[in-house]
Write a protein that holds these residues in place. Sequence first.
Motif, mmCIF file in Angstrom:
data_model
loop_
_atom_site.group_PDB
_atom_site.id
_atom_site.type_symbol
_atom_site.label_atom_id
_atom_site.label_comp_id
_atom_site.label_asym_id
_atom_site.label_seq_id
_atom_site.Cartn_x
_atom_site.Cartn_y
_atom_site.Cartn_z
ATOM 1 N N TYR B 85 67.805 22.600 -46.656
ATOM 2 C CA TYR B 85 67.096 21.581 -47.405
ATOM 3 C C TYR B 85 65.606 21.683 -47.075
ATOM 4 N N PHE B 86 64.807 21.854 -48.119
ATOM 5 C CA PHE B 86 63.365 21.987 -47.955
ATOM 6 C C PHE B 86 62.640 20.777 -48.532
ATOM 7 N N CYS B 87 61.634 20.357 -47.809
ATOM 8 C CA CYS B 87 60.670 19.378 -48.297
ATOM 9 C C CYS B 87 59.402 20.153 -48.620
ATOM 10 N N ALA B 88 58.747 19.809 -49.718
ATOM 11 C CA ALA B 88 57.509 20.487 -50.099
ATOM 12 C C ALA B 88 56.528 19.442 -50.602
ATOM 13 N N VAL B 89 55.270 19.569 -50.207
ATOM 14 C CA VAL B 89 54.267 18.572 -50.574
ATOM 15 C C VAL B 89 53.041 19.214 -51.192
ATOM 16 N N GLY B 90 52.356 18.426 -52.020
ATOM 17 C CA GLY B 90 51.107 18.878 -52.641
ATOM 18 C C GLY B 90 50.039 17.811 -52.463
ATOM 19 N N ARG B 91 48.838 18.229 -52.135
ATOM 20 C CA ARG B 91 47.735 17.295 -51.903
ATOM 21 C C ARG B 91 47.070 16.886 -53.213
ATOM 22 N N PRO B 92 46.417 15.729 -53.230
ATOM 23 C CA PRO B 92 45.742 15.291 -54.459
ATOM 24 C C PRO B 92 44.704 16.292 -54.983
ATOM 25 N N SER B 93 44.094 17.070 -54.072
ATOM 26 C CA SER B 93 43.080 18.027 -54.505
ATOM 27 C C SER B 93 43.694 19.195 -55.256
ATOM 28 N N ASN B 94 45.008 19.416 -55.054
ATOM 29 C CA ASN B 94 45.690 20.492 -55.766
ATOM 30 C C ASN B 94 47.174 20.160 -55.857
ATOM 31 N N ASP B 95 47.487 19.341 -56.869
ATOM 32 C CA ASP B 95 48.868 18.869 -57.012
ATOM 33 C C ASP B 95 49.853 20.004 -57.222
#
Lengths: 111, 110
Positions: B85-95
């Motif tokens: 199971y992977f969690c992946a995130v994106g920052r507001p500067s580069n969704d």
Amino acid sequence: DTAVSQTPKYLVTQMGNDKSIKCEQNLGHDTMYWYKQDSKKFLKIMFSYNNKELIINETVPNRFSPKSPDKAHLNLHINSLELGDSAVYFCASSQEYHTQYFGPGTRLTVL
Amino acid sequence: GIQVEQSPPDLILQEGANSTLRCNFSDSVNNLQWFHQNPWGQLINLFYIPSGTKQNGRLSATTVATERYSLLYISSSQTTDSGVYFCAVGRPSNDYKLSFGAGTTVTVRA
């Protein structure tokens, strides 16, 4: 109906060769991606195209060159293959930056 | 770049058990997704959940963006839940750019 498809599924080749991996999505999405998964299963983004425009170009060797002929297709060409390029390469697509759908992956083995 | 830490790294469950997987991230995010990679290598998106709570069958997820964590709940686990199971995130500067955690390997035993 396969949403995101990749060809080939397996690719075994010699060092120094040039190879391509093709990806197609039939979801009508505007964004496509290439990821590399290493032997420890770590996933890293390589490239992304939005409406055929390159929007993510991570620090990868310039032997790797993506091409997006249209919104539904994204290909990855690799020149002068090296042992360290062995990995599983995944294509993915999304509508804008929302839910990403992955293809089945291409296992590349460089001998 | 943003750091994504998943815990535990490995989890062994008896069929029918419940479990919670955690994802901590080091910066503000505008994009958070959970994926399941089955033993055959296929990556399946479970949730797009930058904030709030969602449920899909026996799976649910909660993201508390202000406290920089997300939780994935598996209830009444089945052998088909095995995988990573992977969690992946994106920052507001580069969704669009998702940074992945190292994953939690779940093994469900019959």
